[in-house]
Design an enzyme around this catalytic site. Structure first.
Site: not given
Length: 345
Positions: A159, A252, A276
């Site tokens: 991250k 994303d 996801k």
């Protein structure tokens, strides 16, 4: 066909809070679903919302479950609105797992979560090198890298956009050098995830730093992609950057659910999508879209339990055309070893 519907909520505390550009996340809340069909066949599902990522909130999902009757039909499940993508995933997953027994809590056998293995669609055990290990933000990533490497991970996600860029670039150089030193003839890959937290100039700085790594001769560690460098509103800027630099950009947050994935595709994105499944929406519709358009997809976790994780992996192993590492290396982020998730109703 009617199913008896039951559910229960859970909360899991992260071993250490997860830091992203969206803020700090310390507790994962979700809902375990159970559908009991004819002959007492049981199907399990999980609703694991991520509201700051684009799904419904936990409270909205819980309210939705409370409003449902005790007996529901498959028609009702397939009619769930796209405004509840995590609910769509959870309920459809429960339908698709009708013939599976309830999962046994790993802690009852004394097995630690980091040693768990998961099965592909063909029933094959999936090794750690099939997964991407998530590193914590900041300097602690350097220690975590050593641990995850010994566990078998060879793709890592870090991250960024959390601290000052100068500080993170310094750690980045240390991290990529440490990966190179560990490789010993192997290859290793690093994914940088900004969660939309960079400015345009910062994104260029990061891409330039990544391109330098990629251009270094005889360097064993490589940058796979920079994930969501800019906010969702700056889609065209990410398209532009994706054509300028050798380092790939992956969408994303811009591809948080099926509606957004379709919108990005219709606007011309042919790069990498990070998907996801637990918050993407209907698994059947997602499968149809991915198979129809042959998109380059990386499948990733939202820190769901093993129920949602196995359902997500079932999709991922079907749809991962480019065999990229799956973003499900998240076991070590919880202390409870699934002990609170005994799934008794």
């Amino acid at each position: 066909m009617l199913y008896r519907f039951e559910f229960r909520t859970y909360q899991r505390k992260f071993k250490r809070p997860l830091q992203t550009s969206h803020g700090i996340w310390d507790i994962r809340s979700g809902i375990i679903l159970r559908l009991v069909g004819e002959n007492n066949q049981i199907g399990w599902g999980e609703i694991a919302p991520l509201s700051w990522f684009g799904s419904e909130s936990f409270e909205q999902a819980l309210d939705f479950c409370h409003q449902l009757p005790g007996n529901i039909s498959s028609e009702m499940i397939f009619a769930i609105s796209a405004e509840f993508p995590a609910c769509q995933f959870g309920f459809e997953s429960a339908l698709n797992k009708q013939n599976l027994p309830p999962p046994a809590p790993p802690c009852q056998g004394g097995e630690k979560s980091e040693n768990l293995t998961y099965l592909s669609q063909k029933g094959e055990k999936m090794q750690k090198n099939r997964f991407s290990g998530l590193l914590p933000a900041g300097e602690t990533a350097l220690q975590a890298l050593q641990v995850l490497w010994l566990e078998g991970y060879r793709t890592f996600k870090w991250k960024i956009g959390v601290a000052a860029i100068e500080q993170e670039l310094k750690i980045f150089q240390q991290l990529i050098q440490a990966m190179h030193n560990l490789c010993d003839g192997e290859s290793a890959f690093l994914r940088l995830d900004a969660n939309g937290g960079l400015s345009y100039s910062q994104a260029k700085t990061w891409l330039e730093a990544c391109d330098k790594v990629k251009a270094t001769p005889d360097f064993s560690a490589d940058i796979e992609f920079l994930e969501q460098p800019l906010p969702v509103t700056q889609f065209q800027e990410m398209v532009e950057l994706n054509t300028i630099y050798a380092t790939a950009i992956a969408l994303d947050e811009s591809a948080a659910n099926l509606d957004r994935i379709q919108e990005c595709y219709s606007q011309g994105w042919r790069g990498i999508f990070v998907i996801k499944p637990a918050i993407a929406g209907s698994p059947s519709q997602l499968r149809k879209f991915c198979q129809t358009h042959n998109i380059d997809a990386v499948f990733s976790s939202v820190f769901e339990t093993e129920i949602g994780r196995q359902a997500a992996l079932n999709l991922a192993t079907q749809l991962s055309l480019n065999k990229r590492a799956l973003g499900f290396g998240t076991d070590c982020w919880f202390d409870d070893n699934h002990s609170i998730l005994d799934f008794r109703f």
